[in-house]
Write a protein that holds these residues in place. Sequence first.
Motif, PDB file in Angstrom:
ATOM      1  N   LEU A 205       0.816  -1.212   0.000  1.00 19.26           N
ATOM      2  CA  LEU A 205       0.000   0.000   0.000  1.00 19.26           C
ATOM      3  C   LEU A 205       0.853   1.266   0.000  1.00 19.26           C
ATOM      4  O   LEU A 205       0.323   2.364   0.170  1.00 19.26           O
ATOM      5  CB  LEU A 205      -0.929  -0.002   1.215  1.00 19.26           C
ATOM      6  N   GLY A 206       2.159   1.102  -0.172  1.00 16.60           N
ATOM      7  CA  GLY A 206       3.036   2.258  -0.290  1.00 16.60           C
ATOM      8  C   GLY A 206       3.765   2.670   0.967  1.00 16.60           C
ATOM      9  O   GLY A 206       4.467   3.685   0.970  1.00 16.60           O
ATOM     10  N   TRP A 207       3.633   1.893   2.053  1.00 19.28           N
ATOM     11  CA  TRP A 207       4.319   2.243   3.286  1.00 19.28           C
ATOM     12  C   TRP A 207       5.812   1.939   3.166  1.00 19.28           C
ATOM     13  O   TRP A 207       6.202   0.926   2.596  1.00 19.28           O
ATOM     14  CB  TRP A 207       3.733   1.473   4.460  1.00 19.28           C
ATOM     15  N   GLN A 208       6.635   2.804   3.740  1.00 13.68           N
ATOM     16  CA  GLN A 208       8.087   2.656   3.712  1.00 13.68           C
ATOM     17  C   GLN A 208       8.585   2.219   5.086  1.00 13.68           C
ATOM     18  O   GLN A 208       8.154   2.747   6.112  1.00 13.68           O
ATOM     19  CB  GLN A 208       8.753   3.984   3.328  1.00 13.68           C
ATOM     20  N   THR A 209       9.513   1.253   5.107  1.00  8.58           N
ATOM     21  CA  THR A 209      10.117   0.793   6.355  1.00  8.58           C
ATOM     22  C   THR A 209      11.325   1.652   6.699  1.00  8.58           C
ATOM     23  O   THR A 209      12.192   1.878   5.854  1.00  8.58           O
ATOM     24  CB  THR A 209      10.540  -0.677   6.243  1.00  8.58           C
ATOM     25  N   HIS A 210      11.386   2.106   7.962  1.00  8.84           N
ATOM     26  CA  HIS A 210      12.485   2.971   8.392  1.00  8.84           C
ATOM     27  C   HIS A 210      13.441   2.282   9.362  1.00  8.84           C
ATOM     28  O   HIS A 210      14.633   2.597   9.357  1.00  8.84           O
ATOM     29  CB  HIS A 210      11.923   4.226   9.060  1.00  8.84           C
ATOM     30  N   ALA A 211      12.934   1.389  10.205  1.00 10.59           N
ATOM     31  CA  ALA A 211      13.792   0.765  11.207  1.00 10.59           C
ATOM     32  C   ALA A 211      13.110  -0.471  11.769  1.00 10.59           C
ATOM     33  O   ALA A 211      11.885  -0.526  11.859  1.00 10.59           O
ATOM     34  CB  ALA A 211      14.103   1.742  12.338  1.00 10.59           C
ATOM     35  N   PRO A 212      13.902  -1.465  12.186  1.00 12.28           N
ATOM     36  CA  PRO A 212      13.332  -2.595  12.918  1.00 12.28           C
ATOM     37  C   PRO A 212      13.091  -2.211  14.372  1.00 12.28           C
ATOM     38  O   PRO A 212      13.665  -1.222  14.865  1.00 12.28           O
ATOM     39  CB  PRO A 212      14.419  -3.666  12.808  1.00 12.28           C
ATOM     40  N   MET A 213      12.257  -2.973  15.044  1.00 12.76           N
ATOM     41  CA  MET A 213      12.014  -2.753  16.469  1.00 12.76           C
ATOM     42  C   MET A 213      12.008  -4.087  17.196  1.00 12.76           C
ATOM     43  O   MET A 213      11.211  -4.979  16.871  1.00 12.76           O
ATOM     44  CB  MET A 213      10.684  -2.043  16.712  1.00 12.76           C
ATOM     45  N   ALA A 214      12.897  -4.223  18.179  1.00 15.11           N
ATOM     46  CA  ALA A 214      12.882  -5.387  19.059  1.00 15.11           C
ATOM     47  C   ALA A 214      11.870  -5.126  20.171  1.00 15.11           C
ATOM     48  O   ALA A 214      11.885  -4.062  20.798  1.00 15.11           O
ATOM     49  CB  ALA A 214      14.260  -5.643  19.638  1.00 15.11           C
ATOM     50  N   SER A 215      11.003  -6.091  20.413  1.00 13.28           N
ATOM     51  CA  SER A 215       9.954  -5.972  21.428  1.00 13.28           C
ATOM     52  C   SER A 215      10.122  -7.104  22.428  1.00 13.28           C
ATOM     53  O   SER A 215      10.108  -8.272  22.046  1.00 13.28           O
ATOM     54  CB  SER A 215       8.582  -6.052  20.751  1.00 13.28           C
ATOM     55  N   LEU A 216      10.276  -6.784  23.697  1.00  6.03           N
ATOM     56  CA  LEU A 216      10.488  -7.828  24.687  1.00  6.03           C
ATOM     57  C   LEU A 216       9.868  -7.423  26.024  1.00  6.03           C
ATOM     58  O   LEU A 216       9.644  -6.242  26.291  1.00  6.03           O
ATOM     59  CB  LEU A 216      11.977  -8.135  24.852  1.00  6.03           C
TER      60      LEU A 216
END
Length: 223
Positions: A205-216
């Motif tokens: 849908l056109g979204w751009q990825t900027h960074a990963p996120m670790a979730s804990l």
Amino acid sequence: MTVTTAAVPDRAAIGGLVRAWIDGWVVSRGTSDPMDRPWGWTIDAGQVHHVSRHVLPVPAEDDVRGLVAATRAPGTWLKLFADDDTVRPWLGEGWQFDKPGFLMSVPLAAERPEVPAGYTLTSWTRGGVSRVLVRTAEGHFAARGQIAPTGSTAVADQIETASGHQRRGLGSLVMRTLQNTAHAAGATTGILVGTPEGRSLYTSLGWQTHAPMASLHFTPATD
């Protein structure tokens, strides 16, 4: 010989996007206001398994190790904008990884999505949060999502499609409807943290990825 260097993320830009994500997320979830910290922000969520969270847009080893050493309360979460392998060595016993996330954004524009045959769509806004519900003709739950505009940005949240209704365009319907609602409210940029499963939909849908996120989260072993 030509040497190609990987692009270095603009950490200042990432920090701004993370703060915009937080501002919308706290409205969407009805949590406490974010509390400023030297390394980021703390938010009280107030749930049994999600008491509070610490958000670090640029996680440094010393900061993460300090938070880990100081944490005693189960239900404490860390949201670290780095990949799992980077932060794994900084953790101690009792810390469990949740699914990784991806910080994403999209320019908002007017959308007029069509509802697929056999489904109905309902939308409403309350308390600054707009929600979308998709049901079958019989009234069964099929998909949902919500978005919280906070000025020029709007945060999409809790996007879900029931397992029996996936790959029928409902995720796209929900997202485009939410994007249109936020655009009509004056927002120009959509922001979210997507799961690995949702990332492919958002990218389409056109979204751009900027960074990963670790979730804990901290869930110590019990005897």
